[in-house]
Design a protein around this motif. Structure first.
Motif, PDB file in Angstrom:
ATOM      1  N   ILE A 132       0.859  -1.186   0.000  1.00 41.82           N
ATOM      2  CA  ILE A 132       0.000   0.000   0.000  1.00 41.82           C
ATOM      3  C   ILE A 132       0.890   1.229   0.000  1.00 41.82           C
ATOM      4  N   THR A 133       0.645   2.126  -0.928  1.00 37.22           N
ATOM      5  CA  THR A 133       1.373   3.388  -0.961  1.00 37.22           C
ATOM      6  C   THR A 133       0.570   4.447  -0.216  1.00 37.22           C
ATOM      7  N   ILE A 134       1.180   5.051   0.781  1.00 35.59           N
ATOM      8  CA  ILE A 134       0.512   6.047   1.616  1.00 35.59           C
ATOM      9  C   ILE A 134       1.244   7.374   1.457  1.00 35.59           C
ATOM     10  N   HIS A 135       0.508   8.418   1.177  1.00 35.18           N
ATOM     11  CA  HIS A 135       1.096   9.739   0.952  1.00 35.18           C
ATOM     12  C   HIS A 135       1.394  10.414   2.292  1.00 35.18           C
ATOM     13  N   ALA A 136       2.456   9.946   2.946  1.00 37.70           N
ATOM     14  CA  ALA A 136       2.850  10.483   4.252  1.00 37.70           C
ATOM     15  C   ALA A 136       4.248   9.982   4.578  1.00 37.70           C
ATOM     16  N   PRO A 137       4.973  10.673   5.467  1.00 31.10           N
ATOM     17  CA  PRO A 137       6.299  10.218   5.886  1.00 31.10           C
ATOM     18  C   PRO A 137       6.226   8.874   6.608  1.00 31.10           C
ATOM     19  N   ARG A 138       7.316   8.137   6.563  1.00 28.67           N
ATOM     20  CA  ARG A 138       7.351   6.817   7.177  1.00 28.67           C
ATOM     21  C   ARG A 138       7.091   6.879   8.680  1.00 28.67           C
ATOM     22  N   GLU A 139       7.623   7.881   9.348  1.00 28.30           N
ATOM     23  CA  GLU A 139       7.431   7.994  10.802  1.00 28.30           C
ATOM     24  C   GLU A 139       5.956   8.151  11.161  1.00 28.30           C
ATOM     25  N   LYS A 140       5.214   8.877  10.331  1.00 34.28           N
ATOM     26  CA  LYS A 140       3.789   9.081  10.599  1.00 34.28           C
ATOM     27  C   LYS A 140       3.014   7.788  10.417  1.00 34.28           C
ATOM     28  N   VAL A 141       3.370   7.006   9.398  1.00 33.53           N
ATOM     29  CA  VAL A 141       2.707   5.722   9.176  1.00 33.53           C
ATOM     30  C   VAL A 141       3.022   4.768  10.330  1.00 33.53           C
ATOM     31  N   TYR A 142       4.272   4.746  10.759  1.00 33.54           N
ATOM     32  CA  TYR A 142       4.674   3.884  11.871  1.00 33.54           C
ATOM     33  C   TYR A 142       3.901   4.253  13.141  1.00 33.54           C
ATOM     34  N   GLU A 143       3.752   5.527  13.391  1.00 37.56           N
ATOM     35  CA  GLU A 143       3.004   5.977  14.574  1.00 37.56           C
ATOM     36  C   GLU A 143       1.552   5.517  14.505  1.00 37.56           C
ATOM     37  N   ALA A 144       0.961   5.572  13.309  1.00 36.93           N
ATOM     38  CA  ALA A 144      -0.423   5.130  13.157  1.00 36.93           C
ATOM     39  C   ALA A 144      -0.550   3.629  13.397  1.00 36.93           C
ATOM     40  N   LEU A 145       0.431   2.850  12.934  1.00 33.69           N
ATOM     41  CA  LEU A 145       0.404   1.401  13.116  1.00 33.69           C
ATOM     42  C   LEU A 145       0.560   0.994  14.572  1.00 33.69           C
ATOM     43  N   THR A 146       1.113   1.866  15.382  1.00 31.15           N
ATOM     44  CA  THR A 146       1.410   1.522  16.766  1.00 31.15           C
ATOM     45  C   THR A 146       0.578   2.369  17.742  1.00 31.15           C
ATOM     46  N   LEU A 253      -8.490  -2.852   5.928  1.00 29.53           N
ATOM     47  CA  LEU A 253      -7.816  -2.281   7.088  1.00 29.53           C
ATOM     48  C   LEU A 253      -6.669  -1.347   6.692  1.00 29.53           C
ATOM     49  N   LEU A 254      -5.783  -1.841   5.813  1.00 32.31           N
ATOM     50  CA  LEU A 254      -4.594  -1.062   5.468  1.00 32.31           C
ATOM     51  C   LEU A 254      -4.820  -0.159   4.268  1.00 32.31           C
ATOM     52  N   GLY A 255      -5.468  -0.698   3.234  1.00 34.75           N
ATOM     53  CA  GLY A 255      -5.637   0.068   2.000  1.00 34.75           C
ATOM     54  C   GLY A 255      -6.702   1.131   2.066  1.00 34.75           C
ATOM     55  N   LYS A 256      -7.609   1.015   3.041  1.00 32.79           N
ATOM     56  CA  LYS A 256      -8.671   2.025   3.188  1.00 32.79           C
ATOM     57  C   LYS A 256      -8.574   2.732   4.530  1.00 32.79           C
ATOM     58  N   PHE A 257      -8.779   2.004   5.631  1.00 38.15           N
ATOM     59  CA  PHE A 257      -8.876   2.650   6.942  1.00 38.15           C
ATOM     60  C   PHE A 257      -7.564   3.317   7.366  1.00 38.15           C
ATOM     61  N   LEU A 258      -6.456   2.575   7.306  1.00 40.99           N
ATOM     62  CA  LEU A 258      -5.172   3.155   7.693  1.00 40.99           C
ATOM     63  C   LEU A 258      -4.780   4.280   6.735  1.00 40.99           C
ATOM     64  N   LYS A 259      -4.872   4.040   5.453  1.00 45.56           N
ATOM     65  CA  LYS A 259      -4.486   5.032   4.451  1.00 45.56           C
ATOM     66  C   LYS A 259      -5.270   6.330   4.629  1.00 45.56           C
ATOM     67  N   GLU A 260      -6.596   6.224   4.791  1.00 47.59           N
ATOM     68  CA  GLU A 260      -7.418   7.428   4.957  1.00 47.59           C
ATOM     69  C   GLU A 260      -7.091   8.135   6.267  1.00 47.59           C
ATOM     70  N   TYR A 261      -6.843   7.354   7.337  1.00 49.78           N
ATOM     71  CA  TYR A 261      -6.537   7.981   8.625  1.00 49.78           C
ATOM     72  C   TYR A 261      -5.233   8.765   8.550  1.00 49.78           C
ATOM     73  N   VAL A 262      -4.205   8.174   7.954  1.00 43.70           N
ATOM     74  CA  VAL A 262      -2.909   8.836   7.891  1.00 43.70           C
ATOM     75  C   VAL A 262      -2.958  10.046   6.953  1.00 43.70           C
ATOM     76  N   GLU A 263      -3.604   9.898   5.811  1.00 42.88           N
ATOM     77  CA  GLU A 263      -3.577  10.950   4.815  1.00 42.88           C
ATOM     78  C   GLU A 263      -4.545  12.096   5.109  1.00 42.88           C
ATOM     79  N   THR A 264      -5.701  11.787   5.706  1.00 44.20           N
ATOM     80  CA  THR A 264      -6.733  12.811   5.886  1.00 44.20           C
ATOM     81  C   THR A 264      -7.222  12.953   7.320  1.00 44.20           C
ATOM     82  N   GLY A 265      -6.857  12.016   8.199  1.00 46.28           N
ATOM     83  CA  GLY A 265      -7.370  12.043   9.560  1.00 46.28           C
ATOM     84  C   GLY A 265      -8.741  11.409   9.709  1.00 46.28           C
ATOM     85  N   LYS A 266      -9.294  10.871   8.625  1.00 47.56           N
ATOM     86  CA  LYS A 266     -10.621  10.262   8.682  1.00 47.56           C
ATOM     87  C   LYS A 266     -10.564   8.938   9.423  1.00 47.56           C
TER      88      LYS A 266
END
Length: 269
Positions: A132-146, A253-266
């Motif tokens: 999944i490609t997420i339009h955000a820095p790696r640290e932000k994605v890692y924080e969301a995963l944890t 989970l990853l391609g929709k919920f995580l991606k939208e949360y990281v990119e838009t806060g939704k």
């Protein structure tokens, strides 16, 4: 960001425009195939042509490649198709009619049977690979995963009770769901962590019975984006339908919920 999304969709549609590439994806629905296996499936074209088709699918992120020794295995990565569905179909459908197969639902449909072995469970394994490609820095994605996992991980084992998810990003740390009075569920235990590059876990991942899962997140920087690579290997007494259910579950989970949360806060509704 809009221009980047348009470019990605253009690449996806271009990859889907050729019938052989669509047939390759249809073949990979049933599990990974080596490049040699795919070449044998299309005797009417050369091996070079098959490699070009695979290259187009890989550039569109519709397949992921894993190597086992000298063998190249090709896995379906349906996340881009899920994004197309979400954009043009999902928002116009009734929520009840659009309910997806979730990890929990697929397990409950199987384990509620009186005799597991007589109803299709067998000693087996499956492996899922997604990117999944997420339009955000790696640290932000890692924080969301944890740290932020309770904000976007929509699947719960608590039933009607309100629950909380927490993730401890350390060796021996727990991915756990709690809903009070000492009750809860252990989704997994961390076996390896290298922040913000990789996390490995082992556990039931919401399943019950004689089955276990090992799953890995790898986060790679790609310009201003992060490529999240998922590997999920399950083994034990497995229902043949579980692979498809988990594949769809991870896509959501990853391609929709995580991606939208990281990119838009939704957050999931």
């Amino acid at each position: 960001m809009i221009a980047e999304m348009v470019d990605e969709l253009s690449t996806t549609f271009k990859a889907l425009s050729h019938p052989i590439r669509r047939q390759i994806l249809d073949t990979l629905i049933h599990g990974p195939k080596s490049t040699g296996d795919l070449n044998e499936k299309f005797p009417e074209v050369t091996r070079y042509a098959v490699m070009k088709h695979l290259g187009m699918l890989e550039s569109a992120n519709l397949i992921t490649i894993r190597r086992e020794g000298r063998v190249r295995l090709n896995y379906l990565n349906a996340v881009p198709l899920r994004e197309i569905y979400n954009r043009w179909v999902n928002k116009y459908e009734d929520q009840d009619a659009n309910s997806l197969l979730t990890l929990k639902e697929k397990v409950e449909q199987s384990i509620g049977r009186k005799d597991q072995m007589e109803n299709g469970l067998k000693q087996d394994s499956f492996q899922i690979e997604q990117e999944i490609t997420i339009h955000a820095p790696r640290e932000k994605v890692y924080e969301a995963l944890t740290s932020d996992i309770d904000q976007w991980w929509a699947y719960r084992l608590s039933g009607d009770k309100k629950s909380t998810l927490s993730f401890e990003p350390k060796v021996g740390g727990r991915f756990i769901e709690t809903w009070g009075n000492g009750e809860g569920a252990l989704w997994g235990v961390v076996s390896y962590v290298k922040a913000p590059e990789e996390i490995r876990m082992n556990g039931l991942l919401g399943m019950r019975g004689a089955v276990n899962s090992a799953y890995t997140y790898q986060l790679e920087e790609k310009g201003d984006d992060t490529v999240l690579k998922l590997s999920h290997h399950a083994y034990g007494l497995i229902d043949p339908e579980w692979r498809a259910g988990h594949d769809q579950g991870w896509q959501e989970l990853l391609g929709k919920f995580l991606k939208e949360y990281v990119e838009t806060g939704k957050r999931p509704e």
